[in-house]
Design an enzyme around this catalytic site. Sequence first.
Site, PDB file in Angstrom:
ATOM      1  N   GLY A 286       0.790  -1.219   0.000  1.00  0.00           N
ATOM      2  CA  GLY A 286       0.000   0.000   0.000  1.00  0.00           C
ATOM      3  C   GLY A 286       0.822   1.268   0.000  1.00  0.00           C
ATOM      4  CG  HIS A 310       0.777  -2.093   8.882  1.00  0.00           C
ATOM      5  ND1 HIS A 310       2.057  -2.001   8.403  1.00  0.00           N
ATOM      6  CD2 HIS A 310       0.458  -0.862   9.331  1.00  0.00           C
ATOM      7  CE1 HIS A 310       2.495  -0.769   8.559  1.00  0.00           C
ATOM      8  NE2 HIS A 310       1.540  -0.058   9.129  1.00  0.00           N
ATOM      9  CE  LYS A 405      17.262   9.570   3.806  1.00  0.00           C
ATOM     10  NZ  LYS A 405      17.176   9.562   2.329  1.00  0.00           N
ATOM     11  CB  SER A 446       7.854   8.437  -1.856  1.00  0.00           C
ATOM     12  OG  SER A 446       8.936   9.099  -1.239  1.00  0.00           O
ATOM     13  CB  VAL A 450      11.881  17.127   0.540  1.00  0.00           C
ATOM     14  CG1 VAL A 450      12.363  16.981  -0.897  1.00  0.00           C
ATOM     15  CG2 VAL A 450      12.050  18.551   1.005  1.00  0.00           C
ATOM     16  CB  THR A 467      17.887  20.784   6.680  1.00  0.00           C
ATOM     17  OG1 THR A 467      18.327  20.276   5.419  1.00  0.00           O
ATOM     18  CG2 THR A 467      16.663  20.022   7.125  1.00  0.00           C
ATOM     19  NE  ARG A 535      14.237  16.942   9.138  1.00  0.00           N
ATOM     20  CZ  ARG A 535      13.294  16.430   8.341  1.00  0.00           C
ATOM     21  NH1 ARG A 535      12.026  16.530   8.697  1.00  0.00           N
ATOM     22  NH2 ARG A 535      13.613  15.838   7.215  1.00  0.00           N
TER      23      ARG A 535
END
Length: 606
Positions: A286, A310, A405, A446, A450, A467, A535
């Site tokens: 989903g 879920h 990442k 997505s 951002v 940022t 952040r």
Amino acid sequence: MWKKRIPLLLFVDIITCTLITFIGFALMYEGEGASYWRAVLIFAPVLSASTILFMLRYNLYQRIWKYSSVGELVSIFKAVTLGVVVSGLLFSILNWEWMDLVLLLFIFQSSLIVKGSTRFALRLKSDTYNKKGTGDIKVLIIGAGDCGSMVAKEIKQNKYINNSYPVGFIDDDEQKRGNRVGGLRVLGNRNDIAAVVEKHEINHIIIALPAASKKDISDIINLCKETSCELKIVPRLDDIILGKVTASSIRNVEVEDLLGRSPVAIDLEGIANYVEGKVVLVTGAGGSIGSELCRQIAPFKPGKLLLLGHGENSIYQIDMELSKTFKELQTEAIIADVQDRETLFALFGEYSPQVVFHAAAHKHVPLMERNPKQAVMNNIMGTKNVAEACDQHGVERFVLVSTDKAVNPTSVMGATKRVAEIIVQSISFYSNTKFAAVRFGNVLGSRGSVIPLFKAQIAEGGPVTVTDPEMIRYFMTIPEASQLVVQAGAFAKGGEVFILDMDKPVKIYELAKDLIRLSGFEPYRDIDIKFTGLRPGEKMYEELLTDAEGMSATLNNRIFIGKPMAQDIEPVMLELQHLEGIIRSDLSEVKSFVKRTIASQNRSAV
């Protein structure tokens, strides 16, 4: 409306045929005598009937004349020619003598002029070409070809923007420069855009180049965004072929258009070989990537597509979409959590999937910094559960959707995805299942990315929050990333980490300014930009490879392979058991333990 005009056109054609007959025969017989009236009474109805018959044959009563063009003119010529010739032959037979050729040519010429002028008067009535300057919004069209001409016509006839009108064209073809297309002058080439905008006080620019390469479109957009104009684009070549260039097909320019990527080359045969007829499971079906994976897999005719997630609403939506788009596709919507090991293994036993795409993950970096337990349980333990289920139930292929990442991670999310990669590589070391991971950067549009955030901030009038002015990221579109994930699955031999070619990284600050300009505003003048600082867990820049991974090519020039790093499964499993114990007892140790695990595995792989 046009149906109401059919009786009117029929009446006009009968009257004009009769008048032309009266005038033509009056010139021949000088309008006197019984022979004149006999000829008129014979020829007028014959001419009316034959002309209307051929006008019907060429559908000239069903045309919408405000969209008329050369094609309609050709049809009128054919209908009038055949109508007059047939009328002349019938008159000669009925009158027992050949009709005078000069008279016949006069009737043909007059009929052609009258029939053409009555139809094109309807076009002239709706065409605003002669109303130049009546709108406040001035539009510049880039591309003076068929598409640009149709866009100009659409604006003039329907005013796709209220109170607007086209000023002219931009085209790189020097032979067109200074000439007119559809009554509008070609004002220069792409390098003249800024000057033309300033000189003519342009408000909107429409890019009408549906056949241009993505790089050309990207270059043109970069030139346009230096102006203060709002940008629009005609996106689809199919619409031009089918003549569907309308106000609704002209869309806003999106950030995706700025990337300038060439289309992804898909190995259809390779994908069909491992997907067609197979039971395919997509976890996280989903989500943004998971749902797009389903859309990309569906055309390759899997035997059954299992949609696991879920979130009931998102699974329901993708299931309904696929059922509507691919009517013959068998789907199964499954509400389950990859953290639920018992349920997961039961599902594998029930459905026996042969190909698994594992896209279920928590991916929001700052949010996972505040919720490390959920990141570990979902991204690490969930991946372990799915991978072990694949191994134990004899799944043919398993593809993990990973992230850049995971390379030298500084965040909980990145670290958990790196551990997920290690799990996949470790199990691959002894399993008959072909395990692989696919690593790519940020995905445009997505959830949690951002771009939607920036768009929402612009819609609210700003400020747009960035940022750091130097932060860079790799970007891909959702369909592009999903296609390459499916393609990478065809290359899997076991244990690889596939790296998708992300092209050049993009500065987030520049991205924010581009989005503001593409929305028709000027940065700092209309929409402010504020810097908020990094952040927790964020990096200034992302990497696609660890120091221990080399890179080799695949048959697809957009996919590369990081060197498989063979891992001994036993120490990995012992560390994961330790991790589970830490989660249940001491959350403060989670971050440091994950970092130690990654470091030790990287050292052992070198």
